[in-house]
Design a protein around this motif. Structure first.
Motif, PDB file in Angstrom:
ATOM      1  N   ASP A   5     -36.980   0.574 -47.358  1.00 56.25           N
ATOM      2  CA  ASP A   5     -38.436   0.685 -47.453  1.00 56.25           C
ATOM      3  C   ASP A   5     -38.875   1.776 -46.487  1.00 56.25           C
ATOM      4  O   ASP A   5     -38.061   2.560 -46.010  1.00 56.25           O
ATOM      5  CB  ASP A   5     -39.117  -0.666 -47.154  1.00 56.25           C
ATOM      6  CG  ASP A   5     -38.695  -1.256 -45.819  1.00 56.25           C
ATOM      7  OD1 ASP A   5     -38.362  -0.472 -44.892  1.00 56.25           O
ATOM      8  OD2 ASP A   5     -38.679  -2.491 -45.689  1.00 56.25           O
ATOM      9  N   GLU A   6     -40.173   1.828 -46.174  1.00 58.31           N
ATOM     10  CA  GLU A   6     -40.663   2.892 -45.305  1.00 58.31           C
ATOM     11  C   GLU A   6     -40.141   2.775 -43.879  1.00 58.31           C
ATOM     12  O   GLU A   6     -40.097   3.753 -43.139  1.00 58.31           O
ATOM     13  CB  GLU A   6     -42.194   2.871 -45.293  1.00 58.31           C
ATOM     14  CG  GLU A   6     -42.785   1.556 -44.805  1.00 58.31           C
ATOM     15  CD  GLU A   6     -44.303   1.565 -44.853  1.00 58.31           C
ATOM     16  OE1 GLU A   6     -44.910   0.642 -44.286  1.00 58.31           O
ATOM     17  OE2 GLU A   6     -44.865   2.514 -45.443  1.00 58.31           O
ATOM     18  N   ASN A   7     -39.724   1.583 -43.501  1.00 56.35           N
ATOM     19  CA  ASN A   7     -39.171   1.387 -42.169  1.00 56.35           C
ATOM     20  C   ASN A   7     -37.643   1.352 -42.146  1.00 56.35           C
ATOM     21  O   ASN A   7     -37.045   1.359 -41.066  1.00 56.35           O
ATOM     22  CB  ASN A   7     -39.702   0.074 -41.566  1.00 56.35           C
ATOM     23  CG  ASN A   7     -41.207   0.093 -41.392  1.00 56.35           C
ATOM     24  OD1 ASN A   7     -41.764   1.108 -40.980  1.00 56.35           O
ATOM     25  ND2 ASN A   7     -41.861  -1.006 -41.723  1.00 56.35           N
ATOM     26  N   LEU A   8     -37.037   1.290 -43.304  1.00 55.54           N
ATOM     27  CA  LEU A   8     -35.580   1.184 -43.386  1.00 55.54           C
ATOM     28  C   LEU A   8     -35.091   2.143 -44.463  1.00 55.54           C
ATOM     29  O   LEU A   8     -35.286   1.904 -45.653  1.00 55.54           O
ATOM     30  CB  LEU A   8     -35.164  -0.250 -43.735  1.00 55.54           C
ATOM     31  CG  LEU A   8     -33.660  -0.534 -43.802  1.00 55.54           C
ATOM     32  CD1 LEU A   8     -33.012  -0.329 -42.432  1.00 55.54           C
ATOM     33  CD2 LEU A   8     -33.404  -1.952 -44.310  1.00 55.54           C
ATOM     34  N   GLN A   9     -34.503   3.236 -44.055  1.00 55.91           N
ATOM     35  CA  GLN A   9     -34.040   4.249 -44.987  1.00 55.91           C
ATOM     36  C   GLN A   9     -32.518   4.371 -44.919  1.00 55.91           C
ATOM     37  O   GLN A   9     -31.905   4.250 -43.862  1.00 55.91           O
ATOM     38  CB  GLN A   9     -34.668   5.610 -44.661  1.00 55.91           C
ATOM     39  CG  GLN A   9     -36.183   5.623 -44.837  1.00 55.91           C
ATOM     40  CD  GLN A   9     -36.768   6.997 -44.589  1.00 55.91           C
ATOM     41  OE1 GLN A   9     -36.046   7.930 -44.232  1.00 55.91           O
ATOM     42  NE2 GLN A   9     -38.076   7.125 -44.764  1.00 55.91           N
ATOM     43  N   ALA A  10     -31.942   4.623 -46.083  1.00 52.77           N
ATOM     44  CA  ALA A  10     -30.483   4.716 -46.180  1.00 52.77           C
ATOM     45  C   ALA A  10     -30.012   6.125 -45.830  1.00 52.77           C
ATOM     46  O   ALA A  10     -30.589   7.114 -46.288  1.00 52.77           O
ATOM     47  CB  ALA A  10     -30.032   4.369 -47.590  1.00 52.77           C
ATOM     48  N   ILE A  11     -28.973   6.200 -44.996  1.00 56.90           N
ATOM     49  CA  ILE A  11     -28.308   7.465 -44.686  1.00 56.90           C
ATOM     50  C   ILE A  11     -26.824   7.284 -45.001  1.00 56.90           C
ATOM     51  O   ILE A  11     -26.135   6.503 -44.339  1.00 56.90           O
ATOM     52  CB  ILE A  11     -28.501   7.867 -43.204  1.00 56.90           C
ATOM     53  CG1 ILE A  11     -29.979   8.085 -42.900  1.00 56.90           C
ATOM     54  CG2 ILE A  11     -27.706   9.122 -42.888  1.00 56.90           C
ATOM     55  CD1 ILE A  11     -30.246   8.437 -41.450  1.00 56.90           C
ATOM     56  N   PHE A  12     -26.355   7.975 -46.015  1.00 54.13           N
ATOM     57  CA  PHE A  12     -24.967   7.822 -46.452  1.00 54.13           C
ATOM     58  C   PHE A  12     -24.056   8.757 -45.675  1.00 54.13           C
ATOM     59  O   PHE A  12     -24.303   9.973 -45.596  1.00 54.13           O
ATOM     60  CB  PHE A  12     -24.827   8.115 -47.950  1.00 54.13           C
ATOM     61  CG  PHE A  12     -25.382   7.034 -48.823  1.00 54.13           C
ATOM     62  CD1 PHE A  12     -24.603   5.944 -49.168  1.00 54.13           C
ATOM     63  CD2 PHE A  12     -26.677   7.104 -49.288  1.00 54.13           C
ATOM     64  CE1 PHE A  12     -25.116   4.937 -49.971  1.00 54.13           C
ATOM     65  CE2 PHE A  12     -27.200   6.115 -50.088  1.00 54.13           C
ATOM     66  CZ  PHE A  12     -26.415   5.018 -50.436  1.00 54.13           C
ATOM     67  N   SER A  13     -23.005   8.196 -45.126  1.00 58.32           N
ATOM     68  CA  SER A  13     -21.977   9.002 -44.488  1.00 58.32           C
ATOM     69  C   SER A  13     -21.059   9.583 -45.563  1.00 58.32           C
ATOM     70  O   SER A  13     -20.705   8.898 -46.529  1.00 58.32           O
ATOM     71  CB  SER A  13     -21.171   8.141 -43.514  1.00 58.32           C
ATOM     72  OG  SER A  13     -19.994   8.806 -43.111  1.00 58.32           O
ATOM     73  N   VAL A  25     -26.589  10.410 -55.100  1.00 60.41           N
ATOM     74  CA  VAL A  25     -27.198  10.107 -53.801  1.00 60.41           C
ATOM     75  C   VAL A  25     -27.858  11.314 -53.152  1.00 60.41           C
ATOM     76  O   VAL A  25     -28.647  11.160 -52.221  1.00 60.41           O
ATOM     77  CB  VAL A  25     -26.142   9.538 -52.825  1.00 60.41           C
ATOM     78  CG1 VAL A  25     -25.689   8.169 -53.268  1.00 60.41           C
ATOM     79  CG2 VAL A  25     -24.962  10.479 -52.689  1.00 60.41           C
ATOM     80  N   GLY A  26     -27.542  12.505 -53.616  1.00 62.18           N
ATOM     81  CA  GLY A  26     -28.143  13.684 -53.021  1.00 62.18           C
ATOM     82  C   GLY A  26     -27.469  14.078 -51.716  1.00 62.18           C
ATOM     83  O   GLY A  26     -26.248  14.157 -51.626  1.00 62.18           O
ATOM     84  N   LYS A  27     -28.276  14.296 -50.687  1.00 62.16           N
ATOM     85  CA  LYS A  27     -27.744  14.804 -49.418  1.00 62.16           C
ATOM     86  C   LYS A  27     -26.953  13.731 -48.689  1.00 62.16           C
ATOM     87  O   LYS A  27     -27.343  12.570 -48.621  1.00 62.16           O
ATOM     88  CB  LYS A  27     -28.894  15.288 -48.530  1.00 62.16           C
ATOM     89  CG  LYS A  27     -28.437  15.948 -47.231  1.00 62.16           C
ATOM     90  CD  LYS A  27     -29.632  16.383 -46.395  1.00 62.16           C
ATOM     91  CE  LYS A  27     -30.373  17.533 -47.072  1.00 62.16           C
ATOM     92  NZ  LYS A  27     -31.436  18.074 -46.179  1.00 62.16           N
ATOM     93  N   LEU A  28     -25.800  14.164 -48.134  1.00 61.85           N
ATOM     94  CA  LEU A  28     -24.962  13.291 -47.328  1.00 61.85           C
ATOM     95  C   LEU A  28     -24.847  13.836 -45.906  1.00 61.85           C
ATOM     96  O   LEU A  28     -25.178  14.997 -45.646  1.00 61.85           O
ATOM     97  CB  LEU A  28     -23.555  13.164 -47.947  1.00 61.85           C
ATOM     98  CG  LEU A  28     -23.465  12.488 -49.315  1.00 61.85           C
ATOM     99  CD1 LEU A  28     -22.049  12.564 -49.843  1.00 61.85           C
ATOM    100  CD2 LEU A  28     -23.917  11.039 -49.226  1.00 61.85           C
TER     101      LEU A  28
END
Length: 258
Positions: free
Chosen positions: A160-168, A74-77
């Motif tokens: 998508d371009e309007n909805l990006q995932a940010i993992f806690s 996932v890369g950066k958290l």
């Protein structure tokens, strides 16, 4: 007081010592009281917990490397709460310590459930413990390197371009642990089948009778465990389960002759 009366207490002491030795010998034959079983369970739990503490102490010095490998997919958290990163590192340390202590835990678990072992059974136990550890870690590796990336790719596909995932950080680690642990236990299936066959609970005829049901249930479990709806991902779970079941069946039929 006569001489015989003076020697009477000594004879009673010798008798009581003899009874204690008989009880001890009976214990060696596998007849343990409930109190003795509970005491043994307590002793083995303490030893297992101490092994986890030692494992956690060792893993503490490699937390950065462990976290790096856990986040490769996932890369950066991010952490959303002030104490989230701190407590997540503690959870990583505990889980890693548990995995390091797993050989000791498996040994005490098998040793408790197989009391009063003969020489041959001790040899079998010496084989069962390392095999069970290898199977458990094989399940974790299979999950982490093959199934987990596909699951994460599926979840990230909703963005998508309007909805990006940010993992806690904390939520991601909880997800990884809950996702991987079932695979570790699933890979213990052939060993469980062999042990149950050895003690007479299962037979090769019974396993063959329910073979089709097991195949069906394997795909059902694969559909439940994997978040993706495609058959390919479900098959990555179901096929190893079927293969492990068949291994247990073949061992029971051709090696144990049961």
């Amino acid at each position: 007081m006569s001489l015989s009366e003076e020697k009477l207490p000594e004879s009673q002491e010798l008798k009581s010592e003899s009874e204690e030795k008989q009880k001890s010998a009976a214990n060696d034959d596998g007849t343990m009281s409930l109190t003795a079983h509970l005491e043994e369970l307590r002793s083995r739990l303490i030893k297992s917990l101490l092994a986890v503490v030692v494992g956690g102490f060792i893993s503490y010095f490699f937390l950065d490397e462990i976290t790096h490998y856990l986040t490769l997919n996932v890369g950066k958290l991010y952490y959303m709460k002030p104490g989230e990163a701190f407590f997540t590192y503690i959870k990583i340390d505990i889980v890693t310590g548990f995995l390091i202590a797993l050989p000791v835990i498996f040994y005490h678990a098998w040793r408790f459930f197989l009391p009063a072992l003969t020489a041959a059974e001790r040899l079998v136990l010496g084989i069962i413990v390392p095999v069970s550890v290898v199977l458990f870690f094989s399940g974790l590796a299979f999950s982490f390197f093959l199934v987990l990336p596909i699951a994460l790719k599926f979840f990230l596909g909703f963005g998508d371009e309007n909805l990006q995932a940010i993992f806690s950080f904390g939520n991601y680690f909880d997800f990884v642990v809950m996702f991987m642990l079932p695979f570790g236990f699933i890979f213990e299936l052939p060993l469980i089948i062999i042990v149950l066959g050895k003690i007479g609970i299962l037979s090769s005829e019974w396993l063959k009778k329910y073979q089709r049901i097991v195949i069906f249930l394997s795909f059902v479990i694969g559909a439940i465990i994997t978040p993706t709806p495609d058959v390919f991902t479900q098959s990555m779970i179901a096929l190893p389960m079927i293969a492990l079941y068949e291994v247990g069946y073949l061992v029971l039929k051709y090696i144990l002759r049961k």
